[in-house]
Write an enzyme that holds these catalytic residues in place. Structure first.
Site, PDB file in Angstrom:
ATOM      1  N   ILE A   1      76.462  51.667 102.472  1.00 55.53           N
ATOM      2  CA  ILE A   1      75.909  50.828 101.400  1.00 55.53           C
ATOM      3  C   ILE A   1      76.464  51.289 100.061  1.00 55.53           C
ATOM      4  O   ILE A   1      76.197  52.407  99.611  1.00 55.53           O
ATOM      5  CB  ILE A   1      74.368  50.883 101.411  1.00 55.53           C
ATOM      6  CG1 ILE A   1      73.837  50.531 102.813  1.00 55.53           C
ATOM      7  CG2 ILE A   1      73.802  49.960 100.341  1.00 55.53           C
ATOM      8  CD1 ILE A   1      74.310  49.196 103.357  1.00 55.53           C
ATOM      9  N   GLU A   2      77.236  50.407  99.453  1.00 58.90           N
ATOM     10  CA  GLU A   2      77.889  50.740  98.188  1.00 58.90           C
ATOM     11  C   GLU A   2      77.677  49.661  97.135  1.00 58.90           C
ATOM     12  O   GLU A   2      78.438  49.549  96.175  1.00 58.90           O
ATOM     13  CB  GLU A   2      79.394  50.961  98.420  1.00 58.90           C
ATOM     14  CG  GLU A   2      79.691  52.036  99.457  1.00 58.90           C
ATOM     15  CD  GLU A   2      81.178  52.268  99.649  1.00 58.90           C
ATOM     16  OE1 GLU A   2      81.910  52.276  98.640  1.00 58.90           O
ATOM     17  OE2 GLU A   2      81.605  52.450 100.800  1.00 58.90           O
ATOM     18  N   GLY A   3      76.645  48.846  97.326  1.00 54.98           N
ATOM     19  CA  GLY A   3      76.372  47.774  96.378  1.00 54.98           C
ATOM     20  C   GLY A   3      75.015  47.157  96.632  1.00 54.98           C
ATOM     21  O   GLY A   3      74.234  47.651  97.435  1.00 54.98           O
TER      22      GLY A   3
END
Length: 320
Positions: free
Chosen positions: A175-177
């Site tokens: 999860i990067e956003g």
């Protein structure tokens, strides 16, 4: 690794039988037992050796999934990515040039997945990525996403399983956003499905600044089996000319409630903006400094395509 056979004392020679009256002495038995215990200890230490995790799916020129697992280099393969999901969106997997999910073109991967699993390799579906459209609006949204994942990729039933009937080993959180909300709820809902049979393994790929801005709360649940921390594209905690920053961050990450922590690295200089470590530096400086941790699990590499170009995993696999 060969399984340990049941131990029996070695046969005593004829001359030894005369001397020992057909029975080995207590001293002889003790030495033999000691040697046996040392052998078992070595076997166990090898079984607990680190493994390499690889991301596969974002470059059509990286070979098939079956070929990836046939290298013998990897213990875990993350299928990248389920890039669209949550907040009422129709979930969509994106495996770049490998297959077209809109025409059910990825169902053929089922046999590849089973081939990997037959070799003892865990195959995970990775959620998110750096360029996805994903978002959990509420705990209920997290529950619905978990239900979708269970029915379409794990042990549940669905008429529209994107990867066919193969049952994946778990779910990876990259999860990067979006937001940092409700990933802990998703982890709890997914973990609860382990009660229905096959364990649902959970993994995550946080950035190395501690705690992670996106899934820091989720990682506090204690439900994650594998955490491959991205020690790249983050100068404050990645390896540079010395070990200080990386080692300090590693100690922070090994404090979380997770079973195994992995050192996440780019597989070649072009795989990331910064953070590449030469194989010589990795094996002579970095790994000796972190392998003593009880939670050390191995090395994660981004990604299979870049690993093909550099031969990184082949160069390090016997040192991990």
């Amino acid at each position: 690794m060969e399984s340990a056979s049941i131990y029996t004392l070695p046969p005593v020679s004829l001359s030894a039988r005369k001397h020992y009256n057909h029975f080995p002495t207590m001293e002889f038995q003790a030495k033999s037992l000691f040697s046996f215990l040392i052998s078992i200890s070595l076997i166990l230490s090898f079984s607990e050796a680190g493994k390499i995790a690889i991301y596969w799916g974002q470059n059509g020129n990286e070979g098939t999934l079956t070929e990836t697992c046939a290298t013998g280099n990897y213990g875990y393969v993350n299928l990248a990515f389920l890039a669209t999901f949550g907040n009422g969106q129709t979930p969509m997997i994106n495996l770049a040039g490998h297959c077209d999910p809109t025409t059910n073109g990825c169902t053929g991967l089922s046999s590849d997945i089973k081939s990997c699993q037959a070799k003892g390799i865990k195959v995970m579906l990775s959620l998110g990525g750096a360029a996805g459209s994903y978002y959990l609006a509420s705990a209920e949204d997290a529950r619905q996403v978990a239900t979708y994942l269970w029915n379409n990729f794990l042990g549940g039933k669905s008429s529209s399983r994107p990867l066919g009937d193969a049952v994946l080993d778990g779910i990876d959180f990259d999860i990067e956003g979006g937001t940092n909300q409700h990933w802990d709820d998703l982890a709890r809902y997914l973990s609860a499905y382990s009660n229905k049979g096959k364990k649902v393994h959970l993994s995550a790929a946080p950035q190395c600044p501690f705690p992670d801005a996106w899934i820091g709360d989720a990682l506090q649940t204690g439900l994650f089996d594998y955490v491959w921390v991205q020690f790249y594209n983050n100068p404050p905690c990645q390896y540079s000319s010395g070990m200080t920053d990386l080692e300090q961050a590693w100690k922070q990450w090994t404090s979380i409630k997770a079973t195994h922590i992995f050192l996440g690295l780019p597989a070649s200089p072009s795989a990331a903006g910064s953070g590449f470590i030469s194989t010589d530096d990795l094996t002579s400086q970095v790994l000796p400094a972190i392998k003593g941790s009880d939670k050390y699990g191995g090395v994660m590499l981004w990604d299979k395509y870049h690993d093909d170009q550099s031969g990184y995993s082949s160069a390090i696999k016997n040192q991990v």
